[in-house]
Design an enzyme around this catalytic site. Structure first.
Site, PDB file in Angstrom:
ATOM      1  CE  LYS A   1      46.850  32.453  41.108  1.00 31.34           C
ATOM      2  NZ  LYS A   1      45.879  32.117  40.264  1.00 31.34           N
TER       3      LYS A   1
ATOM      4  CB  THR B   1      40.457  40.435  42.355  1.00 29.56           C
ATOM      5  OG1 THR B   1      39.474  39.062  42.758  1.00 29.56           O
ATOM      6  CG2 THR B   1      41.900  39.795  42.504  1.00 29.56           C
ATOM      7  N   GLY B   2      40.644  43.318  41.833  1.00 31.81           N
ATOM      8  CA  GLY B   2      41.134  44.441  41.379  1.00 31.81           C
ATOM      9  C   GLY B   2      41.422  45.549  42.607  1.00 31.81           C
TER      10      GLY B   2
ATOM     11  CB  CYS C   1      35.222  40.876  29.641  1.00 32.20           C
ATOM     12  SG  CYS C   1      36.148  41.045  28.334  1.00 32.20           S
TER      13      CYS C   1
ATOM     14  CD  GLU D   1      42.005  45.895  30.402  1.00 28.50           C
ATOM     15  OE1 GLU D   1      40.822  45.935  29.850  1.00 28.50           O
ATOM     16  OE2 GLU D   1      43.052  46.879  30.005  1.00 28.50           O
TER      17      GLU D   1
ATOM     18  CB  SER E   1      35.989  39.919  40.013  1.00 25.34           C
ATOM     19  OG  SER E   1      37.075  39.854  41.147  1.00 25.34           O
TER      20      SER E   1
ATOM     21  CD  GLU F   1      31.085  40.802  35.126  1.00 27.30           C
ATOM     22  OE1 GLU F   1      31.668  40.975  35.985  1.00 27.30           O
ATOM     23  OE2 GLU F   1      31.525  40.932  33.784  1.00 27.30           O
TER      24      GLU F   1
HETATM   25  P1  NAD Z   1      38.689  36.835  39.885  1.00 34.01           P
HETATM   26  O1  NAD Z   1      39.009  38.372  40.094  1.00 34.01           O
HETATM   27  O2  NAD Z   1      37.998  36.014  41.054  1.00 34.01           O
HETATM   28  O3  NAD Z   1      39.811  36.143  39.615  1.00 34.01           O
HETATM   29  C1  NAD Z   1      40.841  36.501  38.663  1.00 34.01           C
HETATM   30  C2  NAD Z   1      42.352  36.103  38.871  1.00 34.01           C
HETATM   31  O4  NAD Z   1      42.685  36.811  40.103  1.00 34.01           O
HETATM   32  C3  NAD Z   1      42.533  34.666  38.962  1.00 34.01           C
HETATM   33  O5  NAD Z   1      43.735  34.270  38.713  1.00 34.01           O
HETATM   34  C4  NAD Z   1      42.624  34.415  40.537  1.00 34.01           C
HETATM   35  O6  NAD Z   1      43.400  33.357  40.917  1.00 34.01           O
HETATM   36  C5  NAD Z   1      43.139  35.610  40.901  1.00 34.01           C
HETATM   37  N1  NAD Z   1      43.091  36.190  42.498  1.00 34.01           N
HETATM   38  C6  NAD Z   1      42.113  36.010  43.167  1.00 34.01           C
HETATM   39  N2  NAD Z   1      41.935  36.514  44.154  1.00 34.01           N
HETATM   40  C7  NAD Z   1      43.229  37.196  44.422  1.00 34.01           C
HETATM   41  C8  NAD Z   1      43.965  38.099  45.409  1.00 34.01           C
HETATM   42  N3  NAD Z   1      43.518  38.420  46.442  1.00 34.01           N
HETATM   43  N4  NAD Z   1      45.105  38.501  45.018  1.00 34.01           N
HETATM   44  C9  NAD Z   1      45.691  38.360  43.763  1.00 34.01           C
HETATM   45  N5  NAD Z   1      45.093  37.753  42.826  1.00 34.01           N
HETATM   46  C10 NAD Z   1      43.853  36.933  43.188  1.00 34.01           C
HETATM   47  O7  NAD Z   1      37.857  36.894  38.553  1.00 34.01           O
HETATM   48  P2  NAD Z   1      37.415  35.661  37.631  1.00 34.01           P
HETATM   49  O8  NAD Z   1      36.000  35.121  38.418  1.00 34.01           O
HETATM   50  O9  NAD Z   1      38.421  34.619  37.428  1.00 34.01           O
HETATM   51  O10 NAD Z   1      37.066  36.326  36.458  1.00 34.01           O
HETATM   52  C11 NAD Z   1      35.983  36.949  36.036  1.00 34.01           C
HETATM   53  C12 NAD Z   1      35.881  38.499  35.890  1.00 34.01           C
HETATM   54  O11 NAD Z   1      36.770  38.868  35.045  1.00 34.01           O
HETATM   55  C13 NAD Z   1      34.633  39.194  35.406  1.00 34.01           C
HETATM   56  O12 NAD Z   1      34.085  40.116  36.243  1.00 34.01           O
HETATM   57  C14 NAD Z   1      34.740  39.489  34.043  1.00 34.01           C
HETATM   58  O13 NAD Z   1      34.024  40.456  33.535  1.00 34.01           O
HETATM   59  C15 NAD Z   1      36.048  39.881  34.065  1.00 34.01           C
HETATM   60  N6  NAD Z   1      37.077  39.827  32.654  1.00 34.01           N
HETATM   61  C16 NAD Z   1      37.337  41.109  32.182  1.00 34.01           C
HETATM   62  C17 NAD Z   1      37.842  41.186  31.127  1.00 34.01           C
HETATM   63  C18 NAD Z   1      38.303  42.474  30.378  1.00 34.01           C
HETATM   64  O14 NAD Z   1      38.828  42.536  29.536  1.00 34.01           O
HETATM   65  N7  NAD Z   1      37.963  43.515  30.841  1.00 34.01           N
HETATM   66  C19 NAD Z   1      38.215  40.055  30.363  1.00 34.01           C
HETATM   67  C20 NAD Z   1      37.672  38.859  30.888  1.00 34.01           C
HETATM   68  C21 NAD Z   1      37.112  38.916  32.251  1.00 34.01           C
END
Ligand code: NAD
Length: 494
Positions: A188, A245-246, A299, A264, A242, A398
């Site tokens: 996804k 979401t995690g 990230c 992650e 994020s 962040e």
């Molecule tokens: P996000 O959590 O908003 O979205 C990430 C994914 O989750 C997207 O595909 C989104 O559609 C999906 N999502 C959103 N809500 C959901 C739900 N309720 N249930 C299931 N899936 C859902 O994050 P973002 O804004 O896309 O990414 C930015 C974040 O990712 C930053 O915090 C960044 O630091 C982090 N990041 C971490 C790493 C790492 O390796 N640790 C790498 C890149 C980015």
């Protein structure tokens, strides 16, 4: 050698409305599609399907069927390896088109995207292809008369939820080891960066990956992503994104089948510069790139600069010079060094958090504003905030944008205390010529990766692991295979 003319030809291509990729074929979604807007100029690029939970279930069922009948999971490892190498070759052959497509969607500057996206995805597929037949099981040292065998088995169906900053690279970090281990997968991508992963699924099919082994569902994460997280038939969920979401994914796992959830997450990574750094000019140049490239949407970005007080003013002045010298703009212009912010929503968040930091007492010495508005795109000037104290919101939250928070320190202990004063622990940097100090800092900083006299490193050989609330499990390296395998013991009476 890529020319501007090659890129310009590709950027003019029309992108057809995108379907879901399920069971080796395109499936038009039933819900109203989502519009895809380019952050380069605000233009309408195309639409993506907005998968319903029933369509997500269909993708999971297709992955399960492929896993159960063994069309991939029970192939000889050497055969899986051949296909993974073929996928890597096909990514490389399509690297330019794939990069331009991804950049039109997410705004990363070409210089970074070409290497870190298509280049890195191909390298990742090769790395895990090579691993396929190199990890044997075990014969345990049991008592005579018994035999204990330990097998590594694929988990079954993997769900992978990907963010928008490096969709191909991060997607490959999950897809390649999951496939190498023999699993099927449903991916996804993020709403604002789905196009290159949809193309990757087509590339993989063309390279011989059997239907159903790799499925891609696009759309609203709260629907399609949530359906994967709640599915009773997804065995492992691998997520990058994020913390907010995690947390939801962990809850969804607890409320469904207790699937393993690997997170992650974000970082607020300290980059610690001591006065005894071997080359302060290099430290300034690398530190500036480490926070500002890809508009800070990395990230591991070194978003908190901790600098020894005796060199603070000179070092900040050097950083300011670098920040102001970067050419920000059209990411498909080969001379651009920093591309677009991924979306208007992300840009608004960056500006809001910058204003909050200033009202908490920080000084904005450069940037802090939207630029190039006349292009219709989403661009932000590299921003440096000085005088950031640990009570300032920007010290620990962040931004995920081109915003650097600077805090002076007075001693090594003070630097360690500031570095660890965060709920996050993804990455860190240390600049010093003192070898003992470097090792002390590596030991003392609670983060998954500590860079010494450098920042960043795209190599697959080492894991990327979040400590504290930056996550669990590892992407990259052979350790990532643990996420996608189960151990099974056979206990035999002889
Ligand atoms: P996000 O959590 O908003 O979205 C990430 C994914 O989750 C997207 O595909 C989104 O559609 C999906 N999502 C959103 N809500 C959901 C739900 N309720 N249930 C299931 N899936 C859902 O994050 P973002 O804004 O896309 O990414 C930015 C974040 O990712 C930053 O915090 C960044 O630091 C982090 N990041 C971490 C790493 C790492 O390796 N640790 C790498 C890149 C980015």
């Amino acid at each position: 050698m890529t020319t501007q003319a090659d890129i310009d030809a590709l950027r003019r291509e029309t992108i057809a409305p995108q379907a879901l990729f399920i069971d080796g074929a395109q499936l038009t979604g039933t819900a109203e599609p989502m519009a895809v807007t380019s952050p380069i100029d605000g233009s309408a690029l195309t639409t993506i399907a907005n998968a319903t939970s029933a369509e997500a279930d269909l993708a999971v069922a297709s992955a399960r069927a492929a896993f159960t009948d063994g069309r991939w999971s029970r192939l000889a490892p050497a055969a899986r390896k051949k296909t993974l190498f073929a996928i890597a070759d096909a990514i490389e052959a399509d690297a330019l088109a794939l990069s331009v497509l991804g950049i039109r969607d997410n705004g990363t500057e070409f210089g970074m995207a070409y290497k870190a996206e298509a280049g890195s995805a191909a390298a990742t597929f090769r790395y895990y292809a090579e691993s396929v037949d190199k990890i044997p099981g075990e014969i345990a040292p049991t008592a005579p008369g018994t035999l204990g065998l330990v097998h590594h088995e694929p988990v079954g169906v993997v769900g992978a939820i990907i963010p928008w900053n490096f969709p191909l690279m991060i997607g490959a970090w999950k897809i390649a080891p999951a496939l190498a281990a023999g699993n099927s997968i449903v991916v996804k991508p993020a709403e604002t960066a789905s196009l290159s992963l949809l193309r990757l699924a087509e590339i993989a099919a063309g390279a011989g990956l059997p239907a159903g082994v790799l499925n891609v569902i696009t759309g609203d994460g709260r629907v399609a992503g949530d359906a994967l997280a709640r599915s009773m038939d997804v065995d492992v969920l691998a997520f990058t994104g994020s913390g907010m979401t995690g947390r939801k994914l962990l809850e969804a796992s607890a409320q469904s089948n207790l699937k393993r959830v690997y997170l992650e997450l974000g970082g607020k990574s300290p980059n610690v510069v001591f006065a005894d750094a071997p080359d302060l000019d290099k430290a300034a140049a690398v530190s500036a790139a480490g926070i500002f490239r890809n508009a800070g949407q990395v990230c591991v970005a070194g978003s908190r600069l901790l600098v020894e007080r005796s060199i603070h003013d000179d070092f900040v002045a050097a950083l300011k010079t670098h920040a102001e010298a970067f050419k920000v703009g059209d990411p498909l212009d080969l001379t651009t060094q920093i591309g677009a912010v991924n979306s208007e929503t992300q840009l608004a968040g960056n500006l809001r958090l910058t204003e909050a930091a200033i009202s908490d007492g920080a000084d904005c010495i450069t940037g802090g504003k939207r630029i190039l508005e006349q292009t219709g795109g989403s661009y932000m000037a590299p921003t440096i905030l000085t005088g950031v104290t640990p009570t300032n919101t920007v010290f620990r939250n962040e931004v995920f944008g081109p915003v650097l928070a600077v805090t002076p320190f007075d001693s090594e202990d003070h630097a360690v205390a500031l570095a660890n004063d965060s709920d996050l622990g993804l990455a860190a940097g240390v600049w010093t010529a003192n070898l003992s100090r470097a090792h002390r800092m590596i030991g003392a900083i609670n983060a998954g990766v500590v860079h010494v006299n450098t920042y960043g490193g795209p190599d697959n050989t080492v894991p990327l692991t979040g400590h504290k609330q930056s996550g669990n499990g590892s992407d990259k390296s052979l350790h990532a295979l643990d996420k996608y395998t189960n151990l099974k013991t056979a206990w035999i009476q002889l």
